[in-house]
Scaffold this active site. Sequence first.
Site, PDB file in Angstrom:
ATOM      1  N   GLY A  38     -43.987 -84.782  36.441  1.00 55.09           N
ATOM      2  CA  GLY A  38     -43.454 -83.414  36.534  1.00 55.09           C
ATOM      3  C   GLY A  38     -44.097 -82.575  37.625  1.00 55.09           C
ATOM      4  O   GLY A  38     -43.612 -81.486  37.927  1.00 55.09           O
ATOM      5  N   GLN A  97     -43.988 -57.241  32.352  1.00 50.62           N
ATOM      6  CA  GLN A  97     -45.345 -56.950  31.857  1.00 50.62           C
ATOM      7  C   GLN A  97     -46.102 -56.330  33.036  1.00 50.62           C
ATOM      8  O   GLN A  97     -46.787 -57.014  33.782  1.00 50.62           O
ATOM      9  CB  GLN A  97     -46.023 -58.237  31.398  1.00 50.62           C
ATOM     10  CG  GLN A  97     -45.287 -58.902  30.222  1.00 50.62           C
ATOM     11  CD  GLN A  97     -45.877 -60.254  29.893  1.00 50.62           C
ATOM     12  OE1 GLN A  97     -46.970 -60.333  29.338  1.00 50.62           O
ATOM     13  NE2 GLN A  97     -45.188 -61.314  30.247  1.00 50.62           N
ATOM     14  N   LYS A 192     -33.440 -45.666  23.886  1.00 49.78           N
ATOM     15  CA  LYS A 192     -33.655 -47.023  23.359  1.00 49.78           C
ATOM     16  C   LYS A 192     -35.091 -47.188  22.872  1.00 49.78           C
ATOM     17  O   LYS A 192     -36.023 -46.767  23.538  1.00 49.78           O
ATOM     18  CB  LYS A 192     -33.351 -48.038  24.477  1.00 49.78           C
ATOM     19  CG  LYS A 192     -33.665 -49.475  24.131  1.00 49.78           C
ATOM     20  CD  LYS A 192     -33.317 -50.428  25.273  1.00 49.78           C
ATOM     21  CE  LYS A 192     -34.541 -50.854  26.046  1.00 49.78           C
ATOM     22  NZ  LYS A 192     -34.253 -51.876  27.064  1.00 49.78           N
ATOM     23  N   THR A 223     -31.357 -61.011  27.028  1.00 44.69           N
ATOM     24  CA  THR A 223     -30.653 -61.375  25.787  1.00 44.69           C
ATOM     25  C   THR A 223     -29.301 -60.664  25.691  1.00 44.69           C
ATOM     26  O   THR A 223     -28.429 -61.071  24.927  1.00 44.69           O
ATOM     27  CB  THR A 223     -31.473 -60.953  24.552  1.00 44.69           C
ATOM     28  OG1 THR A 223     -31.630 -59.523  24.590  1.00 44.69           O
ATOM     29  CG2 THR A 223     -32.850 -61.599  24.526  1.00 44.69           C
TER      30      THR A 223
END
Length: 309
Positions: A38, A97, A192, A223
């Site tokens: 990988g 973040q 929100k 999402t």
Amino acid sequence: MNDCLIFSGNANPELSRKIAEHLGKGLGKINIYRFIDGEICLQIEENVRGKDVFIIQPTCPPVNENLMELLITLDAFRRASPRRVTAVLPYYGYARQDRKDKPRVPITAKLVANLLVSAGADRILTMDLHTPQIQGFFDIPVDHLFAAPVIVDYLKSKNIKNPVVVAPDVGGVKTARAFAKRLNAGLAIVDKRRIGPDQVETVHVIGDVKNCEAIIIDDLISTGNTMVEAAYKLLDEGAASVYGACTHAVFSGDIAQKLNASLFKEVIITDTISTSSLPSHFVKLSVSGLLAEAIRRIHLETSVSSLFI
Ligand code: R5P
């Protein structure tokens, strides 16, 4: 532009091809491959000594793979003696973040900035950062573009009657105001609250949306919860219909089903991130021309600021 070379990582080769096409150039030759375990390996297959190199790689999902590939690519270039290397991140992942909002958490936006510079980036070209302050996490030049001109042109062409631009959260007010001004539209804000890492709750709508065609503008859709919650709230408050628009289609999970045609008249995205086939009420606009023009101006050392909103 002979000294300007454009290379692409594997994250969004279609966008890279389009950018190169706008510049009337082919993509530089690079062979990126994986070892059986990988690990990423690569070889630049042409001479880059003394050249002005641009490496295009949005750090979109799979974010860790794409980021690591970009870092390794930068390392290979810095060892090949180009004059300058610009990392072009149409989408800058790990940007959310960006501060310590609770104790003992990382600031990944800063960590990624450090990694890009350590790996060999001399400058950064990016688009619609989650917060513009991330530019300050770098001590190298950052050109920060906005997809707004492309999205605004499209929205103008639709002649939307009685439009109101909606910020889906308080952080999005400045961007929404800029869109509202250009579209000659009203402005509303959704209050929100984040109730979990990927869960949101909308409490109030500030502003009048009754009988208006609401256009929710966000930097990204992941999402889709932010868009969906905002759309329900706007329809509850009497909006006639809802458009959703964002720059970065990060898209996690079954977005097509979530942002369905019964809730959204259209979902407008750009091609900073590659997307698989989407339903017909999804409209994908290309920012390749904007990115190509910025690359041309950086290379020719002319002003990039007129591309900004
Ligand atoms: C949040 O501050 C961002 O601007 C987006 O609203 C958010 O990241 C979208 O995420 P999701 O689609 O998962 O609600």
